[in-house]
Write an enzyme that holds these catalytic residues in place. Structure first.
Site, PDB file in Angstrom:
ATOM      1  CE  LYS A  16       0.903   1.462   4.355  1.00 41.92           C
ATOM      2  NZ  LYS A  16       1.517   2.765   4.696  1.00 41.92           N
ATOM      3  CG  ASP A 143      -0.736  -0.047   7.719  1.00 42.94           C
ATOM      4  OD1 ASP A 143      -1.521   0.920   7.796  1.00 42.94           O
ATOM      5  OD2 ASP A 143       0.503   0.076   7.826  1.00 42.94           O
TER       6      ASP A 143
END
Length: 305
Positions: A16, A143
């Site tokens: 990401k 995350d």
């Protein structure tokens, strides 16, 4: 979950980038509230889970030798949490092939945890729903839930409260990995010091320009609205990161931002051709040890054949 019947399951999970990472002041619980826009890109780790008596992990790929193989490994921790939550009397041997940079600010460890949850849920034929895995993922790290869904999503709180976002268009990225990692706690401590000194103002407000540009597919608008409140603290600790970002900006990119707490620098460009040229340009900087190209957004953790 579907029955595989093979005794092994393979899951692919993306890295990401934070298109926005806005950080609030340190709260009483010892955490910083954040407002972020997660964006999954086409750098992947693969996890293959096979039936076994115990939960163990094998690691391959660049930087794998630096990672723990016991309960300190997030993939192992994820499998153990899943087993305990569902009362499973089984194990898994997880083979991880890493291409997401280790300690690069791209959530490689969190991605592996998400992949382990999905792979082991399938391997053990558990009756799990996406929300079930999301709740377990939230216990593992900020995350991890996003790595399950991928795409582009807004995160609040500790980053685990997610809302998928409308994101039109395709985004071409060049990722420059600077030498030597930066510890996230270290960068947050520097953030607090700079806040106390009046050098920055904590806020979790995501720029409206970024939200609007994503919704309309205005790639240049997205590039101009990239923001990371941890960038200034990280550069104060590692000035060469600022030099790498400037080196890319000199090339004429649409946007440049530090990924997470660093040390990966992410550059948004108009096309794959420009990305190839920029990659060559960035390799000339002495602080850069590796350069990758990627596109986004891409889906989150998925089973693959």
């Amino acid at each position: 979950m579907q029955e595989t019947g093979l005794g092994r399951v393979k899951v692919r999970v993306p890295a990401k980038i934070n298109l926005a990472l806005k950080v609030g002041a340190l709260a009483e619980d010892g955490f910083h509230p954040i407002g972020t826009v997660f964006h999954a890109v086409s750098l992947y780790d693969d996890i293959e889970a096979r039936s076994a008596d115990e939960i163990t992990v094998e690691l391959r790929g660049e930087g794998a030798e630096t990672l723990p193989r016991d309960e300190a490994n997030l993939a192992v921790k994820a499998a153990q949490l899943l087993r305990e939550s569902y009362g499973v009397d089984a194990g898994a041997l997880m083979s991880v092939l890493k291409t997401i940079p280790v300690a690069g600010g791209m959530a490689g460890g969190s991605a592996d945890a998400a992949a382990a949850l999905l792979a082991c849920a399938m391997l053990w034929d558990l009756d799990t729903q996406p929300q079930d895995l999301h709740e377990l993922a939230s216990q593992l790290g900020s995350d991890v839930p996003f790595a399950l869904i991928g795409g582009t999503a807004r995160g609040t709180g500790r980053g685990t409260e997610l809302v998928p976002m409308i994101s039109r268009g395709s985004y071409h990225w060049v990722l420059a990995m600077a030498r030597d990692g930066l510890g996230t706690p270290q960068v947050y401590r520097r953030f607090d010091e700079m806040h106390a000194a009046g050098e920055l103002e904590p806020s979790t407000e995501i720029p409206t320009e970024l939200m609007n540009s994503l919704a309309t597919g205005d790639v240049a608008g997205v590039g101009g609205a990239l923001v990371n409140d941890l960038q200034a603290p990280a550069i104060s600790l590692r000035p060469e990161l600022g030099s790498v970002l400037d080196h890319g900006r000199d090339f004429g990119v649409l946007g440049a931002v530090l990924s997470g707490s660093g040390p990966t620098c992410a550059f948004l460009v108009r096309s794959e051709e420009v990305a190839m040229d920029l990659a060559g340009h960035l390799k000339t900087h002495p602080a850069v040890w590796s350069v990758r190209r990627a596109v986004g957004p891409v889906p989150g953790a998925r089973p693959v054949s």
